[in-house]
Design an enzyme around this catalytic site. Structure first.
Site, PDB file in Angstrom:
ATOM      1  N   ASP A 204       0.805  -1.228   0.000  1.00 51.63           N
ATOM      2  CA  ASP A 204       0.000   0.000   0.000  1.00 51.63           C
ATOM      3  C   ASP A 204       0.826   1.260   0.000  1.00 51.63           C
ATOM      4  OD1 ASP A 204       0.673  -0.624   2.858  1.00 51.63           O
ATOM      5  OD2 ASP A 204      -0.393   1.270   3.165  1.00 51.63           O
ATOM      6  N   ASP A 207       5.712   0.390   3.304  1.00 45.35           N
ATOM      7  CA  ASP A 207       5.979  -0.824   4.074  1.00 45.35           C
ATOM      8  C   ASP A 207       5.777  -2.041   3.189  1.00 45.35           C
ATOM      9  OD1 ASP A 207       3.252  -0.918   3.795  1.00 45.35           O
ATOM     10  OD2 ASP A 207       2.827  -0.362   5.867  1.00 45.35           O
ATOM     11  N   TYR A 357      -5.438   0.936   9.074  1.00 49.90           N
ATOM     12  CA  TYR A 357      -6.563   1.255   8.191  1.00 49.90           C
ATOM     13  C   TYR A 357      -7.855   0.900   8.903  1.00 49.90           C
ATOM     14  CZ  TYR A 357      -3.263   2.160   4.479  1.00 49.90           C
ATOM     15  OH  TYR A 357      -2.246   2.691   3.733  1.00 49.90           O
ATOM     16  N   GLU A 598       5.797   9.766   2.983  1.00 52.17           N
ATOM     17  CA  GLU A 598       5.467   8.421   2.516  1.00 52.17           C
ATOM     18  C   GLU A 598       4.483   8.475   1.350  1.00 52.17           C
ATOM     19  OE1 GLU A 598       3.671   5.823   5.424  1.00 52.17           O
ATOM     20  OE2 GLU A 598       4.467   4.042   4.401  1.00 52.17           O
TER      21      GLU A 598
END
Length: 618
Positions: A204, A207, A357, A598
């Site tokens: 995603d 990571d 999430y 990120e």
């Protein structure tokens, strides 16, 4: 991604001072005037934070005096243009009024009607009176002056790079035509512990976890980008289709056991993963498989998965009919499961998905969202009736100015409103009313408290990874502007009228900010422009590639790369980072500041559609 990131041991060095706009001396405000800089390369239609060189730019002032009473119906003929001294403030509502009057004028001069236009066409003919001609010149001057330095942006190049980014996020066995060659095969045995094949899909963000909820939303938005803007994608259409299919191939694997009432929604233990800084190719963290079922529901993630499969079935309908049929049939089954076993996956899998999430908004919007895409993909009456029947129950009118992986409300209303605007579905009229309210809430100067603008003109919402809001909301602005254009409609917003031209301008302004038209003069897309983030929070990008460093880099051995002040060795071309997370337009080019540095797949997915449109029209 989320609120918890890599926990590395404390090391010395590697700190970076956040970049911030250069302060400028205050300049007295000139009443009822705003500056338009015609030649300044740093021009922004929002508050300018860098003083232009007075020797290189000649500002033009447009008087707001005719509009001071608050009426939006003052004729453009009343505008007067004059040269004056430079001033740094302007009234953003003025922009929408000018666009409104421009659209009114253009409509009046291209329509054979006896109605007198705002700029007085004269007696039922198209000969322009002197004052009308002056107005046209004024408007043309305005449009020329409102073109920011983004006129030089290469939207086609940015589009290519925005799609290329997804190849850097691939998990599983990479194909022979993989273009980012510093990536290698990874997570080849995902799903083995559960007796299924869950290889493939996308990581995603920075990571090595495969979170099903944001991955499904990413796939939905990639599909919507292709559906609405494929004609503008040119040579990049093939790469966009590959990006969609990489997502749907994985979602088909994740829903392969839907007949048994099981959907796999995540691979990888986030706490184990976030405790290490290692390449996906070296990954030895726990690859735990998480699922939802009848006893542990997840209507949110299942609903989004159904939406993604349904949307993608439209993409492949004419290109690969058998694959399209498979996608649609699977979407139908997954939606039935989501609706029959209602509940939030955050309650079923709390430790695995929260606070990463966690579904804060509830699962109701995903059910409507999935039904809307199934209706669009299948044209079956049952989904239309489901939407109408559940509009109130599933709270279609809630938080109408939110749109992202967790909240689908604005997207639902815009998607469904297209049918209303095309005159095919008056029974969905309330959704158009919600969509209109969303549009009004985003306009500068009259925006909703939850949709604000930074001094540099960036849409700003509280929380981290702000660019996810920028790209998602801008996508809706552009999509709705096209729907309005085809229907020859506008959106009334009190004293302001939101025209298609205004909405396109607002969306383009956000894209241009991302590409470098901002107070820092830097692109937030890696690899685009002369200045972009160098130290993004991304494991694969920040660690030496397998090709250059074949030896394994262990869990904690990567910490020195995490804290290194050096740029990332592997350029993740096309990645758009979280960007400024406050209203100061500042940005720390530093890995530890993960909310700003990120990248995520769901930032880029809506941007693909935006860049496709602007590459074909500018």
């Amino acid at each position: 991604m989320g609120v918890l990131s890599y926990s590395a041991p404390t090391l010395s060095g590697g700190s970076h001072t956040p970049l911030s706009p250069t302060p400028t001396p205050s300049t007295p405000r000139v009443p009822h005037q705003f500056a338009v800089l015609i030649t300044c390369p740093h021009y922004s239609p929002f508050q300018t934070l860098t003083r232009p060189d007075p020797l290189q730019s000649r500002p033009v002032f447009i008087s707001q005096a005719p509009f001071a009473s608050g009426s939006q119906n003052k004729p453009l003929c009343s505008l007067h243009v004059a040269k004056a001294h430079w001033a740094r403030h302007w009234n953003p509502r003025m922009l929408s009024r000018l666009y409104n009057n421009l659209d009114r004028f253009l409509f009046s001069t291209h329509t054979n009607t006896s109605t007198t236009s705002h700029c007085q066409r004269g007696k039922q003919n198209n000969k322009m009176a002197p004052n009308t001609l002056f107005s046209v010149l004024s408007v043309l001057l305005l449009f020329l002056s409102l073109r920011p330095s983004s006129a030089a942006h290469d939207y086609r190049d940015a589009l290519r790079k925005s799609i290329l980014f997804f190849e850097g996020q691939r998990s599983g066995k990479l194909p022979a035509d993989q273009r980012l060659r510093w990536r290698r095969d990874s997570a080849m045995h995902d799903g083995a512990t559960a007796g299924v094949d869950l290889s493939g899909g996308y990581y995603d963000a920075g990571d090595n976890i495969k979170f099903g909820f944001p991955m499904a939303f990413t796939t939905t938005m990639l599909s919507w980008s292709v559906i609405d803007f494929e004609k503008s994608m040119g040579a990049e259409l093939g790469n966009a289709l590959k990006a969609v299919r990489w997502g749907t191939d994985y979602l088909l694997k994740a829903t392969a056991k839907i007949g048994s009432g099981v959907v796999f929604v995540q691979v990888g233990d986030p706490y184990s993963d976030h405790n290490c800084w290692e390449r996906p190719e070296d990954m030895d963290t726990l690859r735990t498989v998480f699922k939802i079922d009848g006893s542990h529901p997840g209507s949110d993630v299942a609903g989004e998965t159904a939406a993604a499969l349904a949307a993608a079935s439209i993409v492949f309908r004419s290109r690969d009919p058998s694959y399209s049929t498979m996608l649609l049939n699977r979407a139908v089954a997954v939606f039935q499961f989501a609706d029959s076993h209602r509940g939030a996956y955050s309650n079923s899998l709390r430790r695995a998905v929260c606070p990463f999430y966690c579904d804060v908004n509830g699962y109701q919007d995903e059910l409507l969202w999935a039904a809307a895409w199934l209706h669009k993909a299948s044209r079956r009456r049952q989904y239309r009736e489901y939407i109408v029947r559940n509009e109130v129950v599933l709270r279609a009118g809630d938080t109408i100015n939110e749109f992202g992986w967790d909240n689908k409300h604005a997207g639902i209303n815009v998607l469904i409103s297209k049918e209303v605007l095309m005159g095919r579905a008056n029974y969905f009229a309330s959704f158009k009313q919600n969509a209109d309210q969303f549009i009004c809430s985003t306009l500068p100067g009259i925006s909703h408290p939850q949709v604000q603008y930074s001094p540099g003109g960036l849409i700003f919402k509280a929380g981290g990874s702000n660019m996810q809001h920028v790209t998602s909301l801008s996508f809706l602005l552009l999509a709705y502007s096209n729907y309005l254009s085809h229907a020859n409609k506008v959106v009334p917003c009190g004293e302001t009228t939101a025209t298609p031209a205004l909405l396109k301008h607002l969306a383009k302004r956000q894209v241009d900010y991302i590409l470098g038209d901002n107070p820092l003069g830097m692109s937030y897309m890696v690899g685009y422009g002369p200045r972009y983030p160098q130290r993004i929070h991304h494991r694969a990008s920040s660690l030496p590639s397998v090709g250059l460093h074949p030896a394994r880099i262990g869990c904690k051995a990567g910490s020195r790369y995490f804290f290194s002040p050096n740029p990332n060795p592997n350029v993740l071309v096309g990645a758009v980072v979280g960007g400024p997370s406050n209203n100061t337009d500042s940005f720390p080019d530093s890995r530890p500041f993960f909310q700003q540095s990120e990248p995520t797949t769901y930032i880029n997915a809506p941007l693909v559609g935006l860049l496709a449109f602007f590459s074909g029209h500018y």
